[in-house]
Design a protein around this motif. Structure first.
Motif, mmCIF file in Angstrom:
data_model
loop_
_atom_site.group_PDB
_atom_site.id
_atom_site.type_symbol
_atom_site.label_atom_id
_atom_site.label_comp_id
_atom_site.label_asym_id
_atom_site.label_seq_id
_atom_site.Cartn_x
_atom_site.Cartn_y
_atom_site.Cartn_z
ATOM 1 N N ILE A 90 -1.814 8.488 -10.014
ATOM 2 C CA ILE A 90 -1.651 9.040 -8.670
ATOM 3 C C ILE A 90 -2.272 8.019 -7.725
ATOM 4 O O ILE A 90 -3.472 7.735 -7.814
ATOM 5 N N ASN A 91 -1.452 7.431 -6.843
ATOM 6 C CA ASN A 91 -1.937 6.476 -5.846
ATOM 7 C C ASN A 91 -1.886 7.173 -4.479
ATOM 8 O O ASN A 91 -0.783 7.505 -4.000
ATOM 9 N N PHE A 92 -3.042 7.425 -3.873
ATOM 10 C CA PHE A 92 -3.088 8.049 -2.541
ATOM 11 C C PHE A 92 -2.912 6.928 -1.517
ATOM 12 O O PHE A 92 -3.496 5.847 -1.669
ATOM 13 N N VAL A 93 -2.105 7.190 -0.485
ATOM 14 C CA VAL A 93 -1.824 6.114 0.467
ATOM 15 C C VAL A 93 -2.131 6.518 1.901
ATOM 16 O O VAL A 93 -2.079 7.700 2.267
ATOM 17 N N SER A 94 -2.427 5.514 2.718
ATOM 18 C CA SER A 94 -2.779 5.780 4.112
ATOM 19 C C SER A 94 -1.521 5.944 4.961
ATOM 20 O O SER A 94 -0.413 5.573 4.548
ATOM 21 N N GLU A 95 -1.711 6.478 6.164
ATOM 22 C CA GLU A 95 -0.561 6.863 7.006
ATOM 23 C C GLU A 95 0.297 5.676 7.446
ATOM 24 O O GLU A 95 1.449 5.861 7.828
ATOM 25 N N ASP A 96 -0.234 4.463 7.368
ATOM 26 C CA ASP A 96 0.564 3.308 7.786
ATOM 27 C C ASP A 96 1.510 2.819 6.670
ATOM 28 O O ASP A 96 2.186 1.805 6.835
ATOM 29 N N MET A 97 1.577 3.545 5.556
ATOM 30 C CA MET A 97 2.434 3.099 4.454
ATOM 31 C C MET A 97 3.745 3.878 4.348
ATOM 32 O O MET A 97 4.382 3.925 3.290
ATOM 33 N N GLY A 98 4.159 4.479 5.482
ATOM 34 C CA GLY A 98 5.393 5.269 5.506
ATOM 35 C C GLY A 98 6.626 4.476 5.113
ATOM 36 O O GLY A 98 7.496 4.970 4.385
ATOM 37 N N ASP A 99 6.704 3.214 5.583
ATOM 38 C CA ASP A 99 7.890 2.399 5.262
ATOM 39 C C ASP A 99 7.974 2.122 3.765
ATOM 40 O O ASP A 99 9.046 2.177 3.160
ATOM 41 N N HIS A 106 -11.006 6.726 -8.316
ATOM 42 C CA HIS A 106 -11.824 5.960 -7.367
ATOM 43 C C HIS A 106 -11.259 6.117 -5.960
ATOM 44 O O HIS A 106 -10.037 6.092 -5.774
ATOM 45 N N ILE A 107 -12.146 6.265 -4.966
ATOM 46 C CA ILE A 107 -11.710 6.269 -3.560
ATOM 47 C C ILE A 107 -12.025 4.891 -3.004
ATOM 48 O O ILE A 107 -13.174 4.440 -3.076
ATOM 49 N N LYS A 108 -11.007 4.200 -2.481
ATOM 50 C CA LYS A 108 -11.217 2.843 -1.979
ATOM 51 C C LYS A 108 -11.359 2.796 -0.459
ATOM 52 O O LYS A 108 -12.077 1.957 0.060
ATOM 53 N N LYS A 109 -10.595 3.655 0.238
ATOM 54 C CA LYS A 109 -10.593 3.626 1.709
ATOM 55 C C LYS A 109 -10.609 5.043 2.242
ATOM 56 O O LYS A 109 -9.933 5.915 1.687
ATOM 57 N N SER A 110 -11.332 5.263 3.340
ATOM 58 C CA SER A 110 -11.245 6.574 3.987
ATOM 59 C C SER A 110 -10.156 6.464 5.061
ATOM 60 O O SER A 110 -9.543 5.419 5.210
ATOM 61 N N GLY A 111 -9.965 7.517 5.824
ATOM 62 C CA GLY A 111 -8.966 7.458 6.898
ATOM 63 C C GLY A 111 -7.794 8.377 6.634
ATOM 64 O O GLY A 111 -7.733 9.036 5.599
ATOM 65 N N LYS A 112 -6.888 8.419 7.620
ATOM 66 C CA LYS A 112 -5.760 9.361 7.549
ATOM 67 C C LYS A 112 -4.782 8.995 6.445
ATOM 68 O O LYS A 112 -4.460 7.826 6.259
ATOM 69 N N ARG A 113 -4.307 10.025 5.760
ATOM 70 C CA ARG A 113 -3.348 9.835 4.672
ATOM 71 C C ARG A 113 -1.922 10.059 5.179
ATOM 72 O O ARG A 113 -1.705 10.720 6.194
ATOM 73 N N LEU A 114 -0.974 9.557 4.404
ATOM 74 C CA LEU A 114 0.438 9.708 4.762
ATOM 75 C C LEU A 114 0.889 11.158 4.541
ATOM 76 O O LEU A 114 0.674 11.719 3.468
ATOM 77 N N MET A 115 1.485 11.731 5.568
ATOM 78 C CA MET A 115 1.971 13.113 5.485
ATOM 79 C C MET A 115 3.477 13.136 5.710
ATOM 80 O O MET A 115 4.003 12.431 6.564
ATOM 81 N N GLN A 116 4.156 14.007 4.960
ATOM 82 C CA GLN A 116 5.601 14.145 5.090
ATOM 83 C C GLN A 116 5.933 15.301 6.023
ATOM 84 O O GLN A 116 5.276 16.340 5.969
ATOM 85 N N LYS A 117 6.944 15.078 6.843
ATOM 86 C CA LYS A 117 7.521 16.163 7.623
ATOM 87 C C LYS A 117 8.949 16.294 7.133
ATOM 88 O O LYS A 117 9.396 15.494 6.318
ATOM 89 N N GLU A 118 9.684 17.276 7.636
ATOM 90 C CA GLU A 118 11.041 17.475 7.127
ATOM 91 C C GLU A 118 11.853 16.180 7.224
ATOM 92 O O GLU A 118 12.537 15.784 6.307
ATOM 93 N N LYS A 119 11.753 15.521 8.369
ATOM 94 C CA LYS A 119 12.439 14.228 8.506
ATOM 95 C C LYS A 119 11.392 13.205 8.941
ATOM 96 O O LYS A 119 10.916 13.239 10.056
ATOM 97 N N GLY A 120 11.008 12.337 8.035
ATOM 98 C CA GLY A 120 10.063 11.274 8.369
ATOM 99 C C GLY A 120 8.637 11.624 8.012
ATOM 100 O O GLY A 120 8.367 12.553 7.249
ATOM 101 N N PHE A 121 7.701 10.864 8.587
ATOM 102 C CA PHE A 121 6.283 11.008 8.264
ATOM 103 C C PHE A 121 5.484 11.228 9.536
ATOM 104 O O PHE A 121 5.854 10.798 10.594
ATOM 105 N N ILE A 122 4.310 11.877 9.374
ATOM 106 C CA ILE A 122 3.402 12.023 10.515
ATOM 107 C C ILE A 122 1.994 11.654 10.074
ATOM 108 O O ILE A 122 1.698 11.676 8.889
#
Ligand SMILES: Cc1cc2nc3c(=O)[nH]c(=O)nc-3n(C[C@H](O)[C@H](O)[C@H](O)COP(=O)(O)O)c2cc1C
Length: 161
Positions: A69-78, A143-159
């Motif tokens: 399981i790789n948790f990703v930050s909100e800037d990784m939407g693309d 392991h937690i490497k970075k704090s900050g906002k995570r990538l969230m899914q909306k019906e169309k796209g990410f927020i």
């Protein structure tokens, strides 16, 4: 259903196994974008992911009995969109999507260097759930490497979370 359940945190699940691709054996390192996932036990620490039966990742994880399981930050939407719209059967999503492999310490599987955190999991059970399979993984290393906002899914796209 998604109107009720979204937005959800989006993760990237990596896996590795030797697969038979058109009669040729190849070790495949793959990644799938997943919005359907959850922690299911504290002791032992268990985490579940729901993978569509048609996904290449379902075949890989069924055979390897392991995933990350790789948790990703909100800037990784693309990256999540690219990983989540192509099959890894005939492509290497790590190189195609510009993600860097890092070897796990507890399982034979790559994890994603750019991730904000990770959990290395060994499959202890599989549940047949309609058109998906729920893989339940025992967390062997995390392991937690970075704090900050995570990538969230909306019906169309990410927020942003
Ligand atoms: C935001 C997002 C969330 C997704 N969530 C899931 C999910 O929870 N389960 C699933 O099986 N597929 C999900 N998908 C679709 C897979 O990521 C997609 O089918 C992918 O191409 C499968 O790759 P693979 O065939 O290499 O395993 C999602 C896709 C996106 C873009």
């Amino acid at each position: 259903m998604s109107e009720l359940t979204d937005p959800r945190q989006v993760i990237l699940v990596s896996s590795r196994e030797e697969m038979d691709i058109m009669g040729k054996k190849e070790v495949k390192d793959n990644i799938i974008t997943i919005a359907w996932h959850m922690p299911v036990s504290f002791n032992p620490q268990l985490y579940a992911v729901s993978v569509g039966k048609t996904r290449f990742s379902a075949d890989v994880i069924k055979k390897s009995k392991a995933f990350v399981i790789n948790f990703v930050s909100e800037d990784m939407g693309d990256k999540a969109l690219m990983v989540g719209t192509k099959s890894g059967m005939h492509m290497d999503k790590f190189s195609e999507c510009g993600l860097t492999k890092e070897e796990c310490s507890s399982i034979d599987c790559p994890r994603i260097k750019e991730a904000a955190g990770y959990m290395e999991c060994e499959v202890i059970d599989e549940v047949d759930a309609g058109d998906h399979i729920i893989f339940i993984g025992k967390v062997l290393n995390s392991h937690i490497k970075k704090s900050g906002k995570r990538l969230m899914q909306k019906e169309k796209g990410f927020i942003g979370a």
